[in-house]
Design an enzyme around this catalytic site. Structure first.
Site, PDB file in Angstrom:
ATOM      1  N   CYS A 176       4.796   9.897   1.873  1.00 36.20           N
ATOM      2  CA  CYS A 176       3.337   9.747   1.718  1.00 36.20           C
ATOM      3  C   CYS A 176       2.947   8.276   1.787  1.00 36.20           C
ATOM      4  O   CYS A 176       2.291   7.829   2.712  1.00 36.20           O
ATOM      5  CB  CYS A 176       2.882  10.289   0.355  1.00 36.20           C
ATOM      6  SG  CYS A 176       3.246  11.975   0.072  1.00 36.20           S
TER       7      CYS A 176
HETATM    8  N1  SAJ Z   1       7.259   2.413  -6.018  1.00 34.18           N
HETATM    9  C1  SAJ Z   1       7.451   1.089  -6.361  1.00 34.18           C
HETATM   10  N2  SAJ Z   1       6.734   0.554  -7.387  1.00 34.18           N
HETATM   11  C2  SAJ Z   1       5.825   1.300  -8.081  1.00 34.18           C
HETATM   12  C3  SAJ Z   1       5.624   2.649  -7.721  1.00 34.18           C
HETATM   13  C4  SAJ Z   1       6.346   3.193  -6.686  1.00 34.18           C
HETATM   14  O1  SAJ Z   1       8.268   0.392  -5.756  1.00 34.18           O
HETATM   15  O2  SAJ Z   1       5.213   0.769  -9.014  1.00 34.18           O
HETATM   16  C5  SAJ Z   1       7.985   2.978  -4.880  1.00 34.18           C
HETATM   17  C6  SAJ Z   1       8.802   4.191  -5.243  1.00 34.18           C
HETATM   18  O3  SAJ Z   1      10.101   3.813  -5.644  1.00 34.18           O
HETATM   19  C7  SAJ Z   1       8.825   4.961  -3.922  1.00 34.18           C
HETATM   20  C8  SAJ Z   1       7.487   4.622  -3.289  1.00 34.18           C
HETATM   21  O4  SAJ Z   1       7.032   3.431  -3.934  1.00 34.18           O
HETATM   22  O5  SAJ Z   1       9.858   4.488  -3.084  1.00 34.18           O
HETATM   23  C9  SAJ Z   1       6.448   5.706  -3.478  1.00 34.18           C
HETATM   24  O6  SAJ Z   1       6.434   5.995  -4.837  1.00 34.18           O
HETATM   25  P1  SAJ Z   1       5.300   6.943  -5.518  1.00 34.18           P
HETATM   26  O7  SAJ Z   1       5.452   6.799  -6.998  1.00 34.18           O
HETATM   27  O8  SAJ Z   1       3.989   6.664  -4.936  1.00 34.18           O
HETATM   28  O9  SAJ Z   1       5.834   8.396  -5.191  1.00 34.18           O
HETATM   29  P2  SAJ Z   1       5.471   9.377  -4.027  1.00 34.18           P
HETATM   30  O10 SAJ Z   1       5.703   8.809  -2.686  1.00 34.18           O
HETATM   31  O11 SAJ Z   1       6.169  10.642  -4.372  1.00 34.18           O
HETATM   32  O12 SAJ Z   1       3.920   9.550  -4.177  1.00 34.18           O
HETATM   33  C10 SAJ Z   1       3.395  10.742  -4.669  1.00 34.18           C
HETATM   34  C11 SAJ Z   1       1.981  10.710  -4.187  1.00 34.18           C
HETATM   35  N3  SAJ Z   1       1.380  11.997  -4.351  1.00 34.18           N
HETATM   36  C12 SAJ Z   1       0.653  12.469  -3.318  1.00 34.18           C
HETATM   37  O13 SAJ Z   1       0.550  11.897  -2.252  1.00 34.18           O
HETATM   38  C13 SAJ Z   1      -0.009  13.752  -3.549  1.00 34.18           C
HETATM   39  C14 SAJ Z   1       1.189   9.691  -4.971  1.00 34.18           C
HETATM   40  O14 SAJ Z   1      -0.213   9.824  -4.662  1.00 34.18           O
HETATM   41  C15 SAJ Z   1       1.399   9.881  -6.433  1.00 34.18           C
HETATM   42  O15 SAJ Z   1       0.607   8.939  -7.154  1.00 34.18           O
HETATM   43  C16 SAJ Z   1       2.861   9.640  -6.729  1.00 34.18           C
HETATM   44  O16 SAJ Z   1       3.552  10.733  -6.077  1.00 34.18           O
HETATM   45  C17 SAJ Z   1       3.167   9.680  -8.227  1.00 34.18           C
HETATM   46  O17 SAJ Z   1       2.306   9.170  -8.988  1.00 34.18           O
HETATM   47  O18 SAJ Z   1       4.256  10.129  -8.579  1.00 34.18           O
END
Ligand code: SAJ
Length: 435
Positions: free
Chosen positions: A272
């Site tokens: 995403c």
């Molecule tokens: N990450 C960082 N630093 C952060 C947060 C995330 O490096 O502070 C990295 C994670 O390790 C990962 C990537 O970014 O590699 C994405 O992380 P994410 O927490 O955004 O997880 P996703 O990709 O599973 O995002 C989903 C998304 N949900 C939808 O698209 C419906 C996102 O909108 C959500 O906010 C997120 O999950 C969530 O909060 O878990």
């Protein structure tokens, strides 16, 4: 037509079609099934279809017993044949929207679904696109394909956009209790889409157009990508300043208003966050506008694997060791902790960068038994033993799965590069270098 559809939705005789039975489509199908509707799921992957009809689930958030109950009651069936949707009153399109190798949107899944639906479209049908995509997709790609013959949108058929907000593995927020934004091509489209989704989700959030609804999702995920890019740049700056970025973020998080912590990491993974914003910047390029924040964040996030490898080089150099020929273990390859998904995972980039520099690299990830390498080869997860840790020249923590015993790892490794501040204040034999 509208009233007829509203009545069928109201009295639960409407047949619900779901195109795409992945981490979005299957949970949605189950919610409609649990609400009492007959649901027909379509997926091009025959193995997914077979599993569902065999009362199995391949989505961690959907228990097999729930699928079994719905299949037994005749509320859920799956097929690879879009023709089965001829009897559906509503069809929600939940197919992937990845990037092509050229890093621009791959609309083929949406187009294939729309073309297949065009073959069975009939008066009274509601079509809702859920796939994350650039603003304009619903009216530029879906509507022209499904308004075959003299079908008029808003009168004979209804079209809306409602972004998926599924966060796989989230223990608190699942399909039913995550508010659902909906935008219709016309007010009548919005009305029927709201009436339908009220049966699957607790809160429906109407907006004025499909483009607004498409943009809501892109704002949500661009917000994350840009903030992660910003905090990764903070990490690069703190490194130059000799300041502990983790301490800085922890202290900044004490601000009770106007601040939301994001954390530096080895890069940006997932299907995403690294991808959705590029759909937006791609669309704006066609409108002669350069989405600078998205491009810059994408650049910084994509540079983090190289930065991590640089930390490894410097740490080995302090011990008069070359990178080439060193034994390095990558701990965790999933794109974020406690899941098994490796899509766009920065760990794959780090492993590739280390291997191409002659490192004897291996990985351990209890959620990911094996990975496919860029050269098409495969690498298996190794068992993590005291001997292996002791023999490694460096251990790189890339994914901080909660199941890892950090104290044990610090007690047995010699050098640890911690890209997630997983070890926090723990101390052991190992020399720990944080991102
Ligand atoms: N990450 C960082 N630093 C952060 C947060 C995330 O490096 O502070 C990295 C994670 O390790 C990962 C990537 O970014 O590699 C994405 O992380 P994410 O927490 O955004 O997880 P996703 O990709 O599973 O995002 C989903 C998304 N949900 C939808 O698209 C419906 C996102 O909108 C959500 O906010 C997120 O999950 C969530 O909060 O878990």
């Amino acid at each position: 037509m509208k009233q007829q559809l509203l009545d069928r939705i109201e009295n639960h005789t409407a047949v619900i079609g779901i195109a795409g039975l992945g981490y979005v489509g299957l949970p949605l199908a189950v919610e409609f099934g649990k609400a009492g509707y007959r649901v027909i799921g379509v997926d091009v992957m025959a193995d997914k279809v077979a599993k569902i009809n065999n009362k199995e689930s391949y989505i961690q958030d959907v228990p097999a017993e729930v699928v079994a109950e719905l299949v037994e009651k005749g509320r859920l069936s799956a097929t690879t044949d879009y023709g089965a949707l001829a009897e559906a009153d509503t069809i929600s399109i939940c197919v992937p929207t990845p990037l092509r190798k050229t890093r621009d949107p791959d609309m083929s899944f949406i187009i294939n679904a729309a073309d297949a639906i065009a073959g069975i479209v009939h008066p009274g049908l509601l079509i809702v696109l859920e796939s994350t995509t650039y603003p304009g997709t619903t009216e530029e790609i879906i509507v022209p394909r499904v308004t075959t013959g003299d079908l008029e949108v808003g009168k004979d058929i209804f079209v809306a956009f409602s972004p998926e907000r599924v966060d796989p593995g989230n223990p608190v927020y699942q399909t039913r209790n995550t508010p659902k934004v909906i935008g219709g091509v016309t007010p009548a489209c919005l009305e029927v889409a709201k009436a339908l989704y009220r049966n699957a989700v607790d809160t429906v959030v109407p907006v004025s157009s499909t483009a607004a609804a498409e943009m809501v999702k892109l704002l949500e995920n661009t917000f994350r990508a840009v903030n992660i890019g910003m905090v990764n740049e903070m990490a690069l700056m703190c490194d130059k300043l000799g300041v502990d970025v983790w301490e800085v973020i922890e202290a900044a998080s004490t601000k009770p208003f106007g601040f939301m912590p994001f954390y530096p990491g080895p890069g940006l993974g997932g299907h995403c966050i690294p991808i959705d914003p590029l759909y937006l910047s791609w669309k704006l390029k066609a409108l002669n506008y350069n989405a600078r924040f998205i491009e810059l964040a994408s650049e910084i996030n994509a540079s983090m694997p190289e930065f991590v490898v640089g930390r490894v080089v410097d740490a080995l150099n302090d011990e008069r060791k070359a990178l080439k020929g060193s034994k390095i273990i990558v701990l965790g390859v999933a794109y974020k902790r406690d899941i098994d998904d490796v899509r766009e995972s920065p760990a794959l980039d780090i492993i590739h960068l280390l291997a191409e520099r002659g490192v004897e690299v291996s990985y351990h990830d209890p959620y990911v038994p094996s990975i496919r390498l860029e050269d098409g080869g495969r690498m298996e997860s190794v068992a993590l033993t005291e001997a292996l840790l002791g023999a490694a020249d460096c251990v790189v923590i890339v994914t901080d799965h909660r199941c890892f015993d950090w104290q044990w790892i610090l007690d047995n490794a010699g050098l640890v590069i911690d890209t997630r501040n997983a070890a926090k204040k723990l101390a052991g034999k190992a020399r720990v270098i944080k991102l």
